[in-house]
Design a protein around this motif. Sequence first.
Motif, PDB file in Angstrom:
ATOM      1  N   PHE A 195       0.770  -1.276  -0.143  1.00  0.00           N
ATOM      2  CA  PHE A 195      -0.024  -0.052   0.064  1.00  0.00           C
ATOM      3  C   PHE A 195       0.969   1.284   0.086  1.00  0.00           C
ATOM      4  O   PHE A 195       0.634   2.288  -0.693  1.00  0.00           O
ATOM      5  CB  PHE A 195      -0.890  -0.194   1.168  1.00  0.00           C
ATOM      6  N   LEU A 196       1.791   1.261   0.762  1.00  0.00           N
ATOM      7  CA  LEU A 196       2.824   2.466   1.251  1.00  0.00           C
ATOM      8  C   LEU A 196       3.539   2.659  -0.117  1.00  0.00           C
ATOM      9  O   LEU A 196       3.527   3.766  -1.027  1.00  0.00           O
ATOM     10  CB  LEU A 196       3.487   2.359   1.981  1.00  0.00           C
ATOM     11  N   ALA A 197       4.006   1.347  -0.917  1.00  0.00           N
ATOM     12  CA  ALA A 197       4.705   1.426  -2.137  1.00  0.00           C
ATOM     13  C   ALA A 197       3.985   2.143  -3.363  1.00  0.00           C
ATOM     14  O   ALA A 197       4.578   2.982  -3.980  1.00  0.00           O
ATOM     15  CB  ALA A 197       5.264   0.160  -2.721  1.00  0.00           C
ATOM     16  N   LEU A 198       2.674   1.759  -3.240  1.00  0.00           N
ATOM     17  CA  LEU A 198       1.840   2.236  -4.495  1.00  0.00           C
ATOM     18  C   LEU A 198       1.438   3.845  -4.383  1.00  0.00           C
ATOM     19  O   LEU A 198       1.435   4.712  -5.016  1.00  0.00           O
ATOM     20  CB  LEU A 198       0.563   1.586  -4.411  1.00  0.00           C
ATOM     21  N   LEU A 199       1.198   3.999  -3.186  1.00  0.00           N
ATOM     22  CA  LEU A 199       0.919   5.512  -2.734  1.00  0.00           C
ATOM     23  C   LEU A 199       2.112   6.461  -2.896  1.00  0.00           C
ATOM     24  O   LEU A 199       1.864   7.770  -3.473  1.00  0.00           O
ATOM     25  CB  LEU A 199       0.297   5.662  -1.117  1.00  0.00           C
ATOM     26  N   SER A 200       3.264   5.999  -2.402  1.00  0.00           N
ATOM     27  CA  SER A 200       4.371   6.857  -2.746  1.00  0.00           C
ATOM     28  C   SER A 200       4.971   7.124  -4.037  1.00  0.00           C
ATOM     29  O   SER A 200       5.402   8.238  -4.312  1.00  0.00           O
ATOM     30  CB  SER A 200       5.578   6.236  -1.855  1.00  0.00           C
ATOM     31  N   TYR A 201       4.280   6.187  -5.112  1.00  0.00           N
ATOM     32  CA  TYR A 201       4.922   6.381  -6.412  1.00  0.00           C
ATOM     33  C   TYR A 201       4.242   7.668  -7.109  1.00  0.00           C
ATOM     34  O   TYR A 201       5.067   8.457  -7.493  1.00  0.00           O
ATOM     35  CB  TYR A 201       4.538   5.094  -7.054  1.00  0.00           C
ATOM     36  N   PRO A 202       3.116   7.862  -7.106  1.00  0.00           N
ATOM     37  CA  PRO A 202       2.230   9.096  -7.751  1.00  0.00           C
ATOM     38  C   PRO A 202       2.757  10.248  -7.020  1.00  0.00           C
ATOM     39  O   PRO A 202       2.722  11.524  -7.408  1.00  0.00           O
ATOM     40  CB  PRO A 202       1.081   8.818  -8.067  1.00  0.00           C
ATOM     41  N   PHE A 203       2.980  10.270  -5.586  1.00  0.00           N
ATOM     42  CA  PHE A 203       2.848  11.534  -4.874  1.00  0.00           C
ATOM     43  C   PHE A 203       4.444  11.678  -4.295  1.00  0.00           C
ATOM     44  O   PHE A 203       4.601  12.968  -3.773  1.00  0.00           O
ATOM     45  CB  PHE A 203       2.123  11.065  -3.662  1.00  0.00           C
ATOM     46  N   LEU A 204       5.185  10.775  -4.443  1.00  0.00           N
ATOM     47  CA  LEU A 204       6.658  11.045  -4.114  1.00  0.00           C
ATOM     48  C   LEU A 204       7.633  10.706  -5.147  1.00  0.00           C
ATOM     49  O   LEU A 204       8.269  11.378  -5.763  1.00  0.00           O
ATOM     50  CB  LEU A 204       7.065  10.235  -2.644  1.00  0.00           C
ATOM     51  N   LEU A 205       7.764   9.383  -5.350  1.00  0.00           N
ATOM     52  CA  LEU A 205       8.825   8.991  -6.662  1.00  0.00           C
ATOM     53  C   LEU A 205       8.495   9.773  -7.909  1.00  0.00           C
ATOM     54  O   LEU A 205       9.379  10.039  -8.607  1.00  0.00           O
ATOM     55  CB  LEU A 205       8.766   7.449  -6.577  1.00  0.00           C
ATOM     56  N   GLU A 206       7.553   9.393  -8.456  1.00  0.00           N
ATOM     57  CA  GLU A 206       6.994   9.984  -9.796  1.00  0.00           C
ATOM     58  C   GLU A 206       7.446  11.883  -9.708  1.00  0.00           C
ATOM     59  O   GLU A 206       8.392  12.176 -10.690  1.00  0.00           O
ATOM     60  CB  GLU A 206       5.897   9.697 -10.297  1.00  0.00           C
ATOM     61  N   PRO A 207       6.790  12.478  -8.911  1.00  0.00           N
ATOM     62  CA  PRO A 207       7.178  13.864  -8.852  1.00  0.00           C
ATOM     63  C   PRO A 207       8.729  14.203  -8.671  1.00  0.00           C
ATOM     64  O   PRO A 207       9.080  15.239  -9.342  1.00  0.00           O
ATOM     65  CB  PRO A 207       6.362  14.297  -8.153  1.00  0.00           C
ATOM     66  N   MET A 208       9.333  13.481  -7.952  1.00  0.00           N
ATOM     67  CA  MET A 208      10.716  13.985  -7.608  1.00  0.00           C
ATOM     68  C   MET A 208      11.867  13.150  -8.151  1.00  0.00           C
ATOM     69  O   MET A 208      13.044  13.849  -8.409  1.00  0.00           O
ATOM     70  CB  MET A 208      10.845  13.645  -6.050  1.00  0.00           C
ATOM     71  N   PHE A 209      11.624  11.912  -8.727  1.00  0.00           N
ATOM     72  CA  PHE A 209      12.874  11.292  -9.151  1.00  0.00           C
ATOM     73  C   PHE A 209      12.683  10.703 -10.759  1.00  0.00           C
ATOM     74  O   PHE A 209      11.331  10.433 -11.088  1.00  0.00           O
ATOM     75  CB  PHE A 209      13.295  10.100  -8.456  1.00  0.00           C
ATOM     76  N   THR A 210      13.804  10.849 -11.745  1.00  0.00           N
ATOM     77  CA  THR A 210      13.727  10.192 -12.837  1.00  0.00           C
ATOM     78  C   THR A 210      13.431   8.777 -12.882  1.00  0.00           C
ATOM     79  O   THR A 210      13.619   7.869 -11.728  1.00  0.00           O
ATOM     80  CB  THR A 210      14.659  10.532 -13.734  1.00  0.00           C
ATOM     81  N   LEU A 211      12.994   7.899 -13.887  1.00  0.00           N
ATOM     82  CA  LEU A 211      12.997   6.576 -13.894  1.00  0.00           C
ATOM     83  C   LEU A 211      14.192   5.810 -13.559  1.00  0.00           C
ATOM     84  O   LEU A 211      14.417   5.064 -12.822  1.00  0.00           O
ATOM     85  CB  LEU A 211      12.572   6.079 -15.345  1.00  0.00           C
ATOM     86  N   GLN A 212      15.267   6.428 -14.175  1.00  0.00           N
ATOM     87  CA  GLN A 212      16.626   5.873 -13.972  1.00  0.00           C
ATOM     88  C   GLN A 212      17.048   5.963 -12.537  1.00  0.00           C
ATOM     89  O   GLN A 212      17.495   4.844 -11.842  1.00  0.00           O
ATOM     90  CB  GLN A 212      17.699   7.006 -14.804  1.00  0.00           C
ATOM     91  N   THR A 213      16.642   7.139 -11.797  1.00  0.00           N
ATOM     92  CA  THR A 213      16.988   7.126 -10.435  1.00  0.00           C
ATOM     93  C   THR A 213      16.083   6.047  -9.581  1.00  0.00           C
ATOM     94  O   THR A 213      16.631   5.312  -8.785  1.00  0.00           O
ATOM     95  CB  THR A 213      16.885   8.565  -9.762  1.00  0.00           C
TER      96      THR A 213
END
Length: 759
Positions: free
Chosen positions: A172-190
């Motif tokens: 649950f945390l992994a999926l929520l963090s993706y659009p709200f944290l990982l996607e806006p902050m980091f590139t796919l490579q990172t």
Amino acid sequence: MDSIVQPAATEQPSSSRNRLLLTVYTAAIFVSALLLFSVQPLFTKMVLPRLGGSPAVWSVAMVFFQSLLLAGYAYAHLLMQARSRIAPVAVHLLLLLAAFATLPLGIASAYGEPPASGYAFWLLGLFVVSIGLPFFALAANNPLLQAWFVRTGHPAAHDPYFLYASSNIGSFLALLSYPFLLEPMFTLQTQNRFWAAGYGLLILLIGTCGVLLLRSPKPAMANARDEEVTAPAPGLLTRLRWIFLAAVPSGLLIAVTAHISTDVAAAPLLWVLPLSLYLLTWVVVFQSRPLLPHKWMLMLQPVAIAGVVCLLAFGGEQNLLLTLGGHQLCFFVIAMACHGELARTRPPAKYLTGFYVALSFGGMVGGLFAGLVAPYTFSWIAEYPILIALAALCRPSATERFAVIVRWYWLALAALAVALVAPSYVTGDISTWLEDHRVWVAGTVGGLAALLALILNADRWKIFATVALALVLIRVYPADEGRVTTVRSFFGVHKIVVTPGGYFHVLMHGTTIHGAERFLNNDGTPVTGRPEPITYYHADGGIGQAVSAMRERKGAPLKVAAIGVGSGTLACAAAPGESWTFFEIDQSMVDAARDPRNFRYISSCMPDMKPVIGDARLTFAKEPDGAYDLVIVDAYSSDAIPIHLATEEAMKIYKDKLAPHGAVVMHVSNRHLDLETVVVGIADANDLKSWVFNEDSGRDSDYIFSTDVVISAREDADIGRLASSKQWEQTEADDRVRVWTDDYSNILGALHRRWKNGE
């Protein structure tokens, strides 16, 4: 004295060991779940450019993940049949190390361009070859580690299902963090590097779990309860019930995801929301004391089913909050009821791995139905209402109240069905009234199903039949005015609507009009001659002005590339002697637009059109550089955008194909996302200037719509009179908005900007 001290001395190490066991196993399962469910949006986003950014990519990806989950659970089940405790640890660690050797994640080099057909199976093969091994190893961790935990002799080993809740918290945390944290902050490579590092950490944790298992007392399940050790194996009917209870919400997950993502964007932001809720239900139901008691969910489930009936009858796609919130809230309640039944009927820990195999098999069956079978079986999105009706059968058996009333219910329901459905086959006041009041009619029947469950405690088959009738009423009295023909492919469902009286033929994808043509004049006489481009492509609109201005600037016939065929309207925007090449990913769309019974643009204006079939990022890149005076990008599905067509790298391809004084026109009309800023940004990153057109036509009743268009060129002179037009505003890139690339995009930011501007 010694007799008093000695027990304390021996108790302390045991207590410390138990805390260590619980901590390490919980951490390993949590990290495994984080990796398992963060790889889904990460790798799917990497694959999207290969297949046009279609929401169907996510559906097929879910089928892959559910199938590999089943394979991983079956592998764990077989591995734990070994009597040796060393063999499962050694084999699984070797598998994890082999998978780690394939990292970082990447698309298999052997896979080239997608085929002309069979996209789903090609995509499944791509997933298997590219990430099959690391995902398979991850998929096995949850049941395997729980089975190891049972064998450690920990005091909680008799009921290890709380670890399943820990796993789903990580998911649950992994999926929520993706659009709200990982996607806006980091590139796919990172993101990829972080993921590989996490995989290495997981191997260390699982290795520690293995060591703790091997150092545990040898008698397996030492603290298990006697009745659980001797409990009989679950019967076939029980296992089939588990499979059904897992299949329905799994299929609904894909169906509701497709429903809500069609009209916004093909992006992980919208895909992970339903999946996050789906995982949250697992977290809640497997708690020792669930925050939402199962009996509450069983009471709310028929209300949620009735809610979906009303939402489908009403439509509501124009209201983003209703579309996203309503369907997902109802889905959450329905999934909670189904998964709560699974938790209630779970077997003793002795049969844990077999239980998980049944769950994963059901999940795969539901995913296969909604993700692969339905698109090739139905010409419309039939899987959503079918699964909603089947959800009523997920209720436990009940003792009916008021037996006299219930006994006559089948006869009453049959009479009601005839009374409501029969008028749809004839014309008249009753049929017209039912069409006009479809929301109330279908909603009332759906509400009847809820009352049947809550007041009469009726048999689930009666509830199912009542819900099915409500959903049939939505189908026989559609919201679309006029005659509707549907065309379904991997890329979605297109509707060709003939308006009442036959005046217009309208092409729709989701709830968005993608083209229309007038077939009859106001006096009812047939329209003859060359069809007039309307909707977004009328002469006074942004695209129409751009074409005419570029034609005037050049003073000679244009050479144009148009990405997206739609209803074929732009075929009639071409002037004699001009060369227009169309690029389209969906062959079924081309076939529908060619048929003069649907639209006459192509047959009248460009009968010899030979569109280039395939994803434009791949096919258009093969075109010779400097070949086109104008590139028109209008390839959106409903209001959803293929993100890979709106990135810095995509704009570079468009620019490279432009003649020295050419221009790129991008149609960015969207109800939910601010795409003007995105396009201006990617143009600026390629040293192009941009002008924005967003004037309201004021003529929507005539199927002539307002449009938002961005034209980009190297110099002001390249776009002729548009550079000085008051309708076109030269716009600079916003430094506060990060440029979208193939490695970075931010749907959440585009949503926020649209809402912030009050549009």
